[in-house]
Structures are given as C-alpha cells and as structure tokens.
Motif scaffolding. Structure first.
Motif, PDB file in Angstrom:
ATOM      1  N   GLY A  12       0.822  -1.213   0.000  1.00 21.01           N
ATOM      2  CA  GLY A  12       0.000   0.000   0.000  1.00 21.01           C
ATOM      3  C   GLY A  12       0.849   1.254   0.000  1.00 21.01           C
ATOM      4  N   PHE A  13       1.761   1.350   0.974  1.00 24.05           N
ATOM      5  CA  PHE A  13       2.633   2.524   1.047  1.00 24.05           C
ATOM      6  C   PHE A  13       3.827   2.406   0.102  1.00 24.05           C
ATOM      7  N   LEU A  14       4.233   1.182  -0.218  1.00 21.74           N
ATOM      8  CA  LEU A  14       5.532   0.981  -0.883  1.00 21.74           C
ATOM      9  C   LEU A  14       5.434   0.688  -2.370  1.00 21.74           C
ATOM     10  N   HIS A  55      12.291  -2.263   0.403  1.00 20.84           N
ATOM     11  CA  HIS A  55      12.118  -1.818   1.787  1.00 20.84           C
ATOM     12  C   HIS A  55      12.040  -3.000   2.753  1.00 20.84           C
ATOM     13  N   ARG A  82      15.396  -3.800   3.833  1.00 21.70           N
ATOM     14  CA  ARG A  82      15.948  -2.936   4.886  1.00 21.70           C
ATOM     15  C   ARG A  82      15.532  -3.449   6.267  1.00 21.70           C
ATOM     16  N   ALA A  83      14.337  -4.025   6.356  1.00 25.31           N
ATOM     17  CA  ALA A  83      13.931  -4.661   7.616  1.00 25.31           C
ATOM     18  C   ALA A  83      14.850  -5.844   7.912  1.00 25.31           C
ATOM     19  N   MET A 142      17.875  -4.863   9.717  1.00 27.03           N
ATOM     20  CA  MET A 142      17.682  -4.676  11.162  1.00 27.03           C
ATOM     21  C   MET A 142      17.682  -6.020  11.889  1.00 27.03           C
ATOM     22  N   PRO A 176      -1.714   7.110  -1.227  1.00 25.60           N
ATOM     23  CA  PRO A 176      -1.186   5.911  -1.885  1.00 25.60           C
ATOM     24  C   PRO A 176      -2.155   4.735  -1.884  1.00 25.60           C
ATOM     25  N   LEU A 210      -5.156   4.970   3.004  1.00 25.31           N
ATOM     26  CA  LEU A 210      -3.800   5.383   3.349  1.00 25.31           C
ATOM     27  C   LEU A 210      -3.565   6.835   2.954  1.00 25.31           C
ATOM     28  N   ARG A 215      -0.366   9.781   2.925  1.00 23.62           N
ATOM     29  CA  ARG A 215       1.062  10.012   3.105  1.00 23.62           C
ATOM     30  C   ARG A 215       1.319  11.515   3.050  1.00 23.62           C
ATOM     31  N   LEU A 225       9.857  -1.293  12.480  1.00 26.40           N
ATOM     32  CA  LEU A 225       9.301  -1.853  11.246  1.00 26.40           C
ATOM     33  C   LEU A 225       8.120  -1.031  10.734  1.00 26.40           C
ATOM     34  N   PRO A 235      10.647   0.658   7.493  1.00 26.72           N
ATOM     35  CA  PRO A 235      10.473  -0.011   6.202  1.00 26.72           C
ATOM     36  C   PRO A 235       9.029  -0.058   5.695  1.00 26.72           C
ATOM     37  N   ARG A 239      18.951   2.973  12.935  1.00 31.59           N
ATOM     38  CA  ARG A 239      20.361   2.848  12.548  1.00 31.59           C
ATOM     39  C   ARG A 239      20.653   3.714  11.325  1.00 31.59           C
TER      40      ARG A 239
END
Lengths: 341, 341
Positions: free
Chosen positions: A280-282, A289, A292-293, A296, B78, B82, B84, B242, B246, B254
C-alpha cells in the motif's frame, strides 16, 4: 513439560487425536478442525502451555456450557475497511478462519483493514493468527482482553486481563517475524504451576486480595497479578481492553469475568486484528524496503540476540521432522476425555 | 526543571516568543507556527523536557542543517485508506498538521486509516498528535523510530531508537485518555541529566560501548540504552522500527543515526499514525460502548491509581489559569537565540 516418559506422536496423529476428542465432547466438525489446528501448532512449536494440554481446557469449557459447540460464525462488513465476525459464542478459531480471507482482501484493497471477532471464547495464543496474516504478506497486530486478573500500575485490584499483544511481519525468505506476549508480568499459567509445585512466586508478580505484596502463588491467583514493565505495561493493558472491548462492542475483562460467574471457563469476548499491506505505502519498492527490515534483523542476530520467534521456529523444524512427545500423564488425561463423559 | 527563580509568562506570550525565535533562526512562518504550538503544549502540560526547552534543540537542528526550514509538505493518497505526507525534510509538526484532516476524513470513510509522515525531523512527543485525533472522536495509535541508541534484549549493541508508542482514546465528557512512552528503559534526556549532575545511573538502564553493565551515565550515552520490560519492550521497539520505518519506506533508527553522521541533530525519518473511528464498528451504539470504557477508567481511579494522562491534564488546567514559569537560565538561553546567530 519435557517428560521423556511420554508418548511419541506424529503431528498427523496428534491432529487426528485432537479432532476426535473435540468431536467426542460435542464440538461441531468445523470447530473441532479449527481448534485442533491451533493446539497442534502450539505443541509443534514447543509451547506446551498452549499445546495439546489445551484439550483439557477446551473440553472443560464445553462441559461448563461456556462455549457454544456448534456456533455458526457470521461475517459482515460494518465499514469499507472493517470486517466483523460474530462468533455466536463459539471458540475463536473458526471465527478467525472465516474472517481471515475477508480481512486479507480488505487490507489489500484499502491498504489497511481491521477485523473484529465478537462473542468468541478464547483459550489460545494469538501468534498463529498474526503468523497466518504475515504468510499472506501482510503486517498484522492482534490483541484481546481476558478475565480481570491484573491490577493497573498504582493499584492492587484486578481490572485488566492478561491482555496479550501479538505482531507479525512478513519476511521475503523464511518464517515471519512474530511476537506474542501477555501484558501481565507473567502468564497466569506460570503462577498456577508455582501453586501446584508449592513454590513461592517473586513479589513483583502480584498482590493478595487485600492488596498487600505476597510471594504466595494462591494468594496472587485469588488477588491480583501485576502488569509487566510498570506503568508502561499497564498503559498497554488498558489499550488492549479498549481496542478489543468497547471499540468493537465487546466485553472488557471485568465484564467477561462477571459473565463467567465462577464457572472457571475461558474468557469470552472480542478480539481486534489490524492488517496492513506493505504494498500500500511501498508499491513497487516493497521488495527493497522489506530488505531494509532484514538488515535490522541481521543487526539483532549478529550480536547474539534472538528474534522473538526463533525458539518456536526451531522447535517447529524439529517437530515436523521428528514428531512430538506427549507427556504420559497428559496423554492419559486426554485419552480419558469423552470416555469419562 | 521547577526553578522558582524563573520568568512568569502567559501561554500567549510563550507562544509569541517561540514563534519569534523560530522565525529568527530561519524557520518558515507555517513551520514556526506548528512547531511553537507543540512546544507550548509541552510546557503547558508540565513536560519540561518536551516544552520550551526544545527551542534550543530545534534551533540547533536548523543551524546544523539537519532540517529544511522552509520544506513544503506534500499530501498524497497511496491507497484508499492510506494517507502520506512527504515532509520534505522539515519538522514533523507541519506535516502532521497537513495530514490530520485527511486522515480524519479517511478514517471516518473507511472505519480505519493510516497516515505515514515521511522525511520529517522529530524532536517532540507524540501525545499532542494522538490527542488531536482523539478530540476528533477517533482512536489513535502513533509510533516513530529515532536514532539507534538502544540494544535489543539479549544484546548490548544499539539497534533501536527510543521508539515511542502513543495512544489516544476519545472520552465523551472531558479530556481524552492518552499515553505516550518510550520503549527504552528511560528517556535519553534522563540519562543526560544524570551525566550533567555527575550522578550514577541504575545498572538496568544500559551498557557501555564494550557491552558491559555500567552505572556511568556518559558510558551509557556512548554505549547502549536498554529497553523497558525486558524482551517484551524489545519486541515492541522492533515493531516500531518496522511500522514507522520499512513499512512506510522510511529510515530505521540505525539509518537515521548514520545519516546524521555525528552532527548531533534530531532523528530524521518517518512516523506511522493509525486512526480508527469507533462509529465504524459501533454505529448507533457508539455512545453506549464508550460508556463501558468509562466504567473501566472508573475502576482504575476508584482504587487510587492514576490514568496515564492525569498528571498532564492537571498541569494544563493550572497553566491555562496561571501561565507558566520559565526557569531563568533557560529563559536567558532562549532570549539569546537569533541574537547570537
């Protein structure tokens, strides 16, 4: 609960046994199937307290008339991104199973969606549910009240349930990141185990009925447990009461305990599950993304710290290959279900 | 920070001073207004560490080039539920203000909605945001990563930020139920205060850079803080990373610290806010079910326990009537802002 003088069983055999015993106490076929699956998952993952032992708990709830054994869950859509399953007083498992595909579709369509389970009986952990959603590629958050056993920070009288919070996060390669913990200082079953063993409990676990600190396990069970993490855990416990109680038109832990009226049944009430679709956001950047998690998670594991679900997944791998061993005494109790009825 | 040798000010005068100083360091008019409002709210509610003292922090972030002083937030949709707001590197306050009405409308339309703030600089508490949503009649949950200062349970090296979680619940009569806490054992500012005062810190607050337990405040600041509540707080800290990293395509703690590159600026990254409309699940029964939540609050307060937001609201009532007193030394530092530039 790692009794080596136990009965080795494959997961398939354990599933068949659980279904048969749930049918024997009068649970309808579809409920028996859904409930058995949860118990097998617990046993498989090394969670003895939420494993096949819960057959005894579920059977007791049926016998006490706390649960409606043949309830028919009814799915509705009270809002564009909202799903409700009225469980009709049955166990939560079948209600969740009926709501799951509808929640998944709603989250994918709207980006975020919420599922309320109403009028269900809870005896199980929440992690199987958030894990199921994470395996669909969704981020999931779930919570439920229970019975009023836990005092708020600054007080000594029970208001909250053990009020678990569970979270699931999809990982591109491998098992989802999942946690599930009670907002009480310890699980209630842990205090019960101390009582049975005649052992004292740490003073920070609870109060007696007069509100005094105590190390007597029975006194805590008759008094009030404490939340984890002081006022922060207490705040989270209140949040769970609100989200999975009044917000969805269902019982608070105090109301659930009052309704039980001393029968000693499992908590009755609601559960809230929120699902978010990372796409939805990505959008097309989802894969990047989620990676990237993973960085972590790697930073956590690189220093020797364990991810919350690591122990369960390790137990699962072993159980899938080798089966499980049900403690002999528990196995005997399970075999007596139905036969004794 | 209760220096009685201070400067008495009305909230209106404090607001005017904050705006003027933020303008003086180069912040655009709309940003200065939104940021000032947050600082005044903190001071008004007795949160000295998130009050007008933050003028110094914000001014430093502007001077260090960490924040874009005239960033123009861009709102987009988005997904159906949602929202943004790309903050363009500016402070989070204006981005939130721009997103707020869109989130409120989306939650009312869909029953649940999520707002992602991206590319914003954070220096403030989250409670003003969830309180604003609760005053619109919505239930709100907000979280944000920060800089990697906090070790996961079982480890000693920083991975998480102080990662606050805030929650707001509308109450029919009176102020919303609101909490906002760091998932670290204590606020970082608390350790900083101990360092300045030359006081030792409790061993459960953190580790030194070699991962050894320490009571030296500076060693913890240079090493790693710990989460609250052991592995449970650690799990929540990971969840915040999270959800507000991401999942919304923004930085982990980090990554934020790496980006800062030693400038000592406020954390840069994202924030996730979820809003739920009680009327979605409850319809015409909303009033009746919100009353059941009030019964739970009453059960907490009847035993002498305090609701999380009670102290802030008491301070607020006092400040609205009497104004606030800014400590003399802080007032002098504030008056020097801009003049010294």
């Amino acid at each position: 609960m790692t009794d080596h003088a136990g009965v080795p069983m494959t997961l398939a055999a354990l599933r068949a046994l659980a279904r048969a015993k749930l049918r024997a106490v009068g649970l309808a076929e579809d409920h028996a199937e859904a409930v058995a699956e949860t118990m097998v998952a617990g046993e498989r993952d090394g969670c003895a307290s939420h494993g096949i032992y819960r057959l005894l708990v579920a059977a007791a709830s049926v016998r006490a008339g706390v649960v409606v054994p043949d309830a028919v869950p009814v799915v509705s859509r009270p809002g564009k991104a909202l799903v409700r399953v009225d469980g009709g007083g049955g166990f939560a498992q079948l209600a969740f199973a009926r709501g799951l595909p509808v929640l998944v579709a709603a989250a994918r369509e709207h980006g975020i969606a919420a599922l309320a389970l109403n009028h269900v009986v809870h005896f199980a952990a929440l992690w199987p549910e958030v894990e199921a959603l994470a395996r669909e590629g969704l981020v999931a958050l779930a919570c439920t009240p229970s019975h009023a056993w836990v005092a708020p920070a600054g007080g000594t009288q029970p208001v909250f349930g053990t009020n678990p919070i569970a979270f699931g996060w999809p990982r591109p390669a491998g098992d989802p990141f999942v946690f599930d913990f009670a907002t009480s200082a310890v699980a209630r079953g842990e205090i019960e185990l101390h009582r049975r063993a005649g052992l004292p409990v740490p003073e920070e676990w609870g109060y007696d009925a007069e509100g005094a600190p105590t190390t007597d396990a029975k006194a805590v069970l008759d008094g009030a447990m404490r939340t984890f993490g002081g006022h922060k855990g207490s705040a989270l416990a209140a949040m769970v009461e609100l989200l999975a109680g009044p917000l969805i038109g269902d019982l608070t832990s105090r109301e659930s305990l009052a309704l039980d009226d001393g029968r000693g049944g499992s908590p009755v009430g609601g559960e809230l599950i929120v699902a978010i679709d990372p796409a939805g956001f990505l959008g097309e950047a989802t894969t990047a993304h989620l990676a990237r998690a993973e960085a972590m998670f790697a930073a956590i594991e690189a220093q020797g710290a364990r991810l919350p679900s690591a122990r369960r997944y390790a137990a699962r791998a072993h159980s899938l290959a080798e089966g499980v061993v049900v403690p002999a005494a528990l196995h005997a109790e399970i075999m007596a279900i139905g036969a004794a009825a």
